[in-house]
Design an enzyme around this catalytic site. Structure first.
Site, PDB file in Angstrom:
ATOM      1  N   LEU A   1     -47.384   0.245  91.303  1.00  0.00           N
ATOM      2  CA  LEU A   1     -46.567   1.185  92.056  1.00  0.00           C
ATOM      3  C   LEU A   1     -46.800   2.580  91.501  1.00  0.00           C
ATOM      4  CD1 LEU A   1     -43.109  -0.678  92.234  1.00  0.00           C
ATOM      5  CD2 LEU A   1     -44.873  -0.582  94.003  1.00  0.00           C
ATOM      6  N   ASP A   2     -46.861   3.573  92.386  1.00  0.00           N
ATOM      7  CA  ASP A   2     -46.966   4.962  91.938  1.00  0.00           C
ATOM      8  C   ASP A   2     -45.756   5.322  91.087  1.00  0.00           C
ATOM      9  OD1 ASP A   2     -49.278   5.196  93.431  1.00  0.00           O
ATOM     10  OD2 ASP A   2     -48.285   6.143  95.138  1.00  0.00           O
ATOM     11  N   LYS A   3     -45.908   6.340  90.271  1.00  0.00           N
ATOM     12  CA  LYS A   3     -44.835   6.801  89.390  1.00  0.00           C
ATOM     13  C   LYS A   3     -43.537   7.032  90.167  1.00  0.00           C
ATOM     14  CE  LYS A   3     -43.762  10.809  86.399  1.00  0.00           C
ATOM     15  NZ  LYS A   3     -42.945  11.610  87.343  1.00  0.00           N
TER      16      LYS A   3
ATOM     17  N   ARG B   1     -48.739   5.994 102.020  1.00  0.00           N
ATOM     18  CA  ARG B   1     -48.579   7.438 102.090  1.00  0.00           C
ATOM     19  C   ARG B   1     -49.679   8.075 102.949  1.00  0.00           C
ATOM     20  NH1 ARG B   1     -48.270   9.010  95.897  1.00  0.00           N
ATOM     21  NH2 ARG B   1     -47.817  11.084  96.766  1.00  0.00           N
TER      22      ARG B   1
END
Length: 301
Positions: free
Chosen positions: A142-144, A242
């Site tokens: 998962l992205d930050k 995204r």
């Protein structure tokens, strides 16, 4: 018995049953029937960590119905991850997997920009407090600034098994997001290849030369100027949701990298909501859900 120089972290037991395929010998039983990687078998052979009916054995040893094969997985150092007492939300943990509900703003793994203060530092500390030593092995990423469910494998065996399942599409993931604009269709599929931008080490874009990527979406609610959507991935490209939502003109709220604005939320409004997969050892189907975090719930009010 296993070489005493190696402290055992986990013992996996397999029983040879009538009708089992690939049971000519220990190697074919573990490789063909239970999917162990060649590298793990080599490592266990070197540590004398493969037992047949309680005795160290060799890979070519023949098997018969009722034989008990044990894998003695040695403890592992946590590489260069410094243990740090950082709180995190654990939803489930056993000898093979740890399921975490990651908060937004927390990096998963240490990087050059974020060498500490990550989930990896927190999990290593958590394990050492239990008296065990493990490598930090996240299965999905998962992205930050993306929140939600994350699988962490507690051994090389569990990670390899889950990685194989993931490649075959056997880990089911559902995300929820808030996107700019009112989406006209109740559901749809975004099928558009993704590649890294030539002038960026981070940003991705839709491009004919990219890797195949497919995202399914379902509208959950429409609000004043934005839409609540559920997203199911068929592929796992970096920044896929995204990029895809920005590509169709509905970037995520808060995602200023891909065309969104931060008026309603200061990070991309993306949450890993549901996760299900077969347990790496028992093969039992496990399912988890994490409700929307407060900053995303507040958007609807």
């Amino acid at each position: 018995m296993m070489n005493q120089e190696h402290k055992i972290a986990r013992v996996l037991t397999f029983i040879v049953k009538e009708g089992d395929e690939h049971t000519e010998n220990v190697r074919s039983f573990l490789r063909g029937y239970h999917g162990l990687s060649r590298s793990l078998l080599v490592e266990l052979k070197q540590t004398k960590g493969i037992l047949l009916n309680g005795v160290s054995t060799y890979l070519d040893h023949p098997l018969t119905e009722g034989d008990v094969v044990e894998l003695c997985l040695p403890e592992e150092e946590s590489e260069n991850i410094v243990p740090q007492p950082i709180p995190f939300v654990s939803l489930y943990e056993d000898e093979d997997v740890l399921i975490v509900n990651k908060e937004a703003g927390l990096c998963v793994h240490p990087t050059m920009l974020h060498p500490d203060g990550t989930l990896g530092n927190a999990v290593v500390y958590h394990w050492l407090a239990q008296g065990v030593s493990r490598k930090f092995r996240p299965v999905n990423r998962l992205d930050k600034d993306t929140s939600g469910l994350l699988i962490i494998a507690r051994s090389q065996y569990a990670h390899q098994q889950l990685a194989d399942v993931q490649r075959a599409g056997g880990i089911k993931r559902q995300y929820e997001a808030f996107v700019h604009g009112i989406m006209s269709r109740d559901e749809g599929v975004i099928d558009a290849p993704i590649k890294r931008r030539d002038d960026s080490i981070m940003e991705r874009m839709v491009h004919p030369d990219g890797q195949w990527a497919r995202t399914n979406y379902t509208v959950l609610g429409r609000y004043q100027g934005f839409t609540h959507v559920r997203l199911v991935l068929e592929t796992g490209r970096t920044h896929q949701i995204r990029v895809h939502m920005g590509h169709i003109g509905h970037p995520l709220l808060g995602d200023d990298l891909y065309g969104g604005t931060q008026e309603k939320i200061k990070r991309q409004a993306l949450h890993s909501r549901r996760l299900s997969f077969p347990h790496p050892h028992t093969k039992e189907w496990l399912s988890f859900e994490a409700p929307l975090p407060p900053d995303m719930e507040a958007i609807k009010r």
